[in-house]
Design a protein around this motif. Structure first.
Motif, PDB file in Angstrom:
ATOM      1  N   GLU A 148     -36.556  13.064  10.296  1.00 26.91           N
ATOM      2  CA  GLU A 148     -35.721  13.943   9.459  1.00 26.91           C
ATOM      3  C   GLU A 148     -34.262  13.812   9.892  1.00 26.91           C
ATOM      4  O   GLU A 148     -33.919  14.061  11.042  1.00 26.91           O
ATOM      5  N   MET A 149     -33.412  13.391   8.958  1.00 28.64           N
ATOM      6  CA  MET A 149     -31.980  13.270   9.278  1.00 28.64           C
ATOM      7  C   MET A 149     -31.156  13.505   8.019  1.00 28.64           C
ATOM      8  O   MET A 149     -31.657  13.452   6.911  1.00 28.64           O
ATOM      9  N   GLU A 150     -29.874  13.779   8.258  1.00 28.98           N
ATOM     10  CA  GLU A 150     -28.969  13.980   7.118  1.00 28.98           C
ATOM     11  C   GLU A 150     -28.694  12.648   6.441  1.00 28.98           C
ATOM     12  O   GLU A 150     -28.845  11.592   7.053  1.00 28.98           O
ATOM     13  N   ASN A 151     -28.286  12.741   5.194  1.00 30.61           N
ATOM     14  CA  ASN A 151     -27.977  11.532   4.449  1.00 30.61           C
ATOM     15  C   ASN A 151     -26.812  10.801   5.107  1.00 30.61           C
ATOM     16  O   ASN A 151     -25.678  11.291   5.114  1.00 30.61           O
ATOM     17  N   PRO A 152     -27.080   9.631   5.706  1.00 35.49           N
ATOM     18  CA  PRO A 152     -25.999   8.941   6.412  1.00 35.49           C
ATOM     19  C   PRO A 152     -24.966   8.339   5.468  1.00 35.49           C
ATOM     20  O   PRO A 152     -23.876   7.978   5.888  1.00 35.49           O
ATOM     21  N   TYR A 153     -25.289   8.258   4.193  1.00 33.00           N
ATOM     22  CA  TYR A 153     -24.362   7.639   3.238  1.00 33.00           C
ATOM     23  C   TYR A 153     -23.523   8.668   2.496  1.00 33.00           C
ATOM     24  O   TYR A 153     -22.822   8.334   1.569  1.00 33.00           O
ATOM     25  N   LYS A 154     -23.676   9.939   2.903  1.00 30.60           N
ATOM     26  CA  LYS A 154     -22.923  10.992   2.222  1.00 30.60           C
ATOM     27  C   LYS A 154     -21.432  10.806   2.473  1.00 30.60           C
ATOM     28  O   LYS A 154     -21.002  10.610   3.608  1.00 30.60           O
ATOM     29  N   LYS A 155     -20.647  10.889   1.371  1.00 34.28           N
ATOM     30  CA  LYS A 155     -19.211  10.661   1.518  1.00 34.28           C
ATOM     31  C   LYS A 155     -18.527  11.897   2.093  1.00 34.28           C
ATOM     32  O   LYS A 155     -18.984  13.005   1.871  1.00 34.28           O
ATOM     33  N   GLU A 156     -17.436  11.644   2.784  1.00 33.50           N
ATOM     34  CA  GLU A 156     -16.670  12.752   3.362  1.00 33.50           C
ATOM     35  C   GLU A 156     -15.969  13.519   2.249  1.00 33.50           C
ATOM     36  O   GLU A 156     -15.540  12.929   1.256  1.00 33.50           O
TER      37      GLU A 156
END
Lengths: 135, 150
Positions: free
Chosen positions: A39-47
């Motif tokens: 389980e991890m946060e979306n690593p591709y989420k834009k700033e």
């Protein structure tokens, strides 16, 4: 004959592959738990984008007319719109209010930009607005 | 007492006179029970546009900012007094803005129109409005025939 041959080779290839995969696969059940998705946060989420004044945490002030003059056209002295400056609604309204104050206090000219500030760094390009001009 | 900023433009004059003018200005505040928190000198410089005050045209001015605390009723009084002062070219009083921290809404503003909240609200309002430009004939109006071309 040739057709049979090709079929045969294909068959051999598929069987050998299956064996190989079987041997590579771990047999125990413990390691399959280790392979469970993490389980991890979306690593591709834009700033989250921020306007330049919010980024640097600047509150426009009428006494800081050098900063305010950067939001003014050097040709006509008019205030650039939000589609050019790229500020958020709140900061744009503040900048406009402060420019009007500064002009009223004779800190800043109405119809031109102070010539000593003409070579100041450009915060945005009026020729390339974020949204198209309405004219 | 609320905080105000008094932006003053004083005419070009020698230092001694300037001193007495500043004293006069600040005494007017004290006499009305006000407090001066800070006096900023922004220097003597050319004004961006010429200004005429008390029958004289001024092209340069001494810029001063007074940070004061006074009663709200005293402000109009002060303004009236300074307007009579011949050494003051221009005076503006602003209420000091208190910093309100808000988050930047640029991300929401940059969304395509259909995703923006204000546009969605506008569409909702539009749906509730009656279109005044299309007339619909009512059959219960007493006529037993349709008066328009079908």
């Amino acid at each position: 004959m040739s057709l049979l041959n090709t079929f045969f080779t294909k068959n051999i290839y598929s069987t050998t592959r299956r064996i190989l995969v079987l041997t590579m696969r771990p047999s125990s059940t413990e390691s399959s738990e280790n392979n469970a998705p993490i389980e991890m946060e979306n690593p591709y989420k834009k700033e989250r984008r921020q306007c330049i004044l919010c980024q640097l945490n600047i509150t426009p002030d009428y006494k800081n007319y050098r900063l305010l003059s950067q939001f003014q056209s050097p040709y006509t002295g008019r205030i650039y719109g939000r589609h050019i400056t790229g500020l958020c609604k709140n900061k744009q309204a503040l900048v406009e209010a402060e420019i009007k104050k500064a002009q009223n206090c004779a800190y800043m000219p109405y119809y031109y930009k102070d010539k000593t500030f003409l070579k100041d760094p450009k915060l945005f390009d009026p020729q390339n607005p974020i949204r198209s001009h309405r004219f | 007492m609320p905080a105000y900023e008094l932006a003053l433009l004083l005419r070009a004059m020698p230092k001694q006179e300037l001193k007495s003018t500043l004293k006069r200005v600040s005494h007017a505040i004290f006499n009305r029970g006000g407090i001066i928190r800070n006096i900023e000198n922004l220097g003597f410089r050319a004004m961006p546009y010429k200004t005429s005050a008390h029958g004289l045209v001024h092209r340069e001015a001494n810029y001063f900012v007074f940070k004061i605390d006074t009663a709200t009723q005293a402000v109009a009084d002060l303004k009236e007094e300074y307007s009579r002062d011949v050494d003051i070219i221009r005076q503006r009083v602003f209420k000091v803005q208190n910093d309100c921290d808000h988050s930047c809404t640029l991300e929401e503003e940059m969304l395509p129109p259909a995703y923006r909240e204000e546009v969605q609200k506008m569409i909702e309002v539009g749906k509730t409005q009656v279109n005044r430009f299309t007339y619909k004939f009512k059959y219960n109006s007493g006529l037993d025939y349709y008066p328009f071309q079908k």
